[in-house]
Design an enzyme around this catalytic site. Structure first.
Site, mmCIF file in Angstrom:
data_model
loop_
_atom_site.group_PDB
_atom_site.id
_atom_site.type_symbol
_atom_site.label_atom_id
_atom_site.label_comp_id
_atom_site.label_asym_id
_atom_site.label_seq_id
_atom_site.Cartn_x
_atom_site.Cartn_y
_atom_site.Cartn_z
ATOM 1 N N LYS A 62 0.839 -1.207 0.000
ATOM 2 C CA LYS A 62 0.000 0.000 0.000
ATOM 3 C C LYS A 62 0.874 1.258 0.000
ATOM 4 C CE LYS A 62 -3.812 -2.505 2.085
ATOM 5 N NZ LYS A 62 -4.664 -2.838 3.227
ATOM 6 N N GLN A 106 -4.927 -1.796 9.408
ATOM 7 C CA GLN A 106 -4.801 -3.120 8.801
ATOM 8 C C GLN A 106 -5.378 -4.193 9.729
ATOM 9 O OE1 GLN A 106 -3.804 -3.599 5.669
ATOM 10 N NE2 GLN A 106 -3.963 -5.817 5.738
ATOM 11 N N ASP A 129 -11.123 2.438 3.454
ATOM 12 C CA ASP A 129 -11.367 0.995 3.360
ATOM 13 C C ASP A 129 -12.856 0.712 3.120
ATOM 14 O OD1 ASP A 129 -9.298 -0.883 3.479
ATOM 15 O OD2 ASP A 129 -8.996 -0.585 5.631
#
Ligand code: GUN
Length: 299
Positions: A62, A106, A129
């Site tokens: 990422k 995460q 997200d």
């Protein structure tokens, strides 16, 4: 001997790697335009708790993706004994930080931390997200929202490959909050117009249900679960599986395995995504797309 071009043999492959590359180029040029017009660099932050191998790899990708398209990125690391309170405090800090357009935490998190509480602490406007219930709810009723990366990447593949989804029978195997469930919503919405079945571990006659699909999306996380006899001739097969299995052939000691037994399924398909190089790169690029949307919304 005349060699058959590789491209000709693999004509039914949906190339997620190539498509993601194209999208990254598009994002990069949008960033250049933003900056030329005096706006700030889009900025994505990632919180990583602990040292899980998979999570380390995904977060590193990422950060690398951000560099490639000209985003600023910040990696915030904590050891896995961080308290829930400390983590929530950091999330509130990032919510308030004007320079950060979007951030992710995460997953998975250590067991002593309530993941849902963490997700709900993120400002929905920075939830790139797309996991916050506000974004999920807005997606369900077709309002502008951050859509989670994998479903969003898959929809983009259908669009870019001009795959006819209207009126098609779409079977999604897997009902996770991150992939199966939101994808089922998107596939049934106007513009895509598929008729959707969400299958799962309790589905009766799963193989027969799958074999009726015009579009089969395997998102159950079980390597090579989908065999040739579960796939209709001419179906479109999307493989979301990315299970890391030990391998002596790679430097990392792992390789990725999809949920589809590719070698026997691919010859039956109109289109199929490989693993790696299918859905994975599209998931990564969708996060960049959401971050760009967040940055533009603020500027
Ligand atoms: N863990 C596995 N996939 C994801 C993802 O898309 N986002 C976050 N935050 N964690 C994950």
């Amino acid at each position: 001997m005349i060699k058959t071009p590789k491209r000709a043999i693999m004509e039914n492959i949906i190339d997620g790697k190539l498509t993601a590359h194209e999208i990254k180029r598009e994002i990069k040029s949008e960033v250049e335009i933003l900056i030329e017009s005096g706006k700030k660099q889009p900025h994505l932050a990632a919180i990583l708790v602990g040292h899980d191998g998979g999570s380390e790899t995904y977060v590193a990708y990422k950060i690398k993706d951000c560099e490639e398209v000209g985003f600023k990125s910040s990696l915030i690391r904590f050891e896995d004994d961080i308290s829930e309170h400390e983590l929530l405090k950091k999330i509130h800090e990032l919510n308030e930080n004007e320079d950060i357009d979007g951030f992710i935490v995460q997953l998975p998190l250590p067991n002593h931390i309530d993941e849902q509480k963490v997700i709900e602490a993120i400002d929905p406007n920075k939830d790139v997200d797309g996991f916050h219930p506000v974004n999920v709810g807005r997606t369900v009723i077709g309002l502008p929202s951050f859509v989670s990366a994998t479903p969003s990447g898959i929809i983009e593949l259908f669009k870019r490959y001009q795959i006819d989804t209207s009126g098609k029978n779409c079977v999604i195997v897997g009902r996770s909050n991150i992939v199966g469930r939101p994808l089922s919503i998107l596939m049934s919405q106007k513009k895509i117009n598929a008729t959707v079945t969400v299958a799962h571990s309790r589905t009766r006659d799963l193989d027969k249900v799958c074999a009726k699909a015009d579009i089969l999306i395997a998102a159950l996380g079980s390597p090579e679960f989908i065999k040739a006899d579960m796939v209709k001739e001419g179906a479109v097969v999307i493989d979301v599986g990315t299970t890391r299995v030990p391998s002596t052939e790679t430097k990392s000691g792992f390789r990725l395995k999809g949920d589809v037994k590719y070698d026997e399924v691919a010859p039956k398909c109109a289109h199929i995504t490989p693993v790696p190089g299918g859905v994975g790169p599209m998931t990564r690029v969708a996060l960049l797309g959401n971050t760009l949307i967040a940055a533009k919304a603020k500027s």
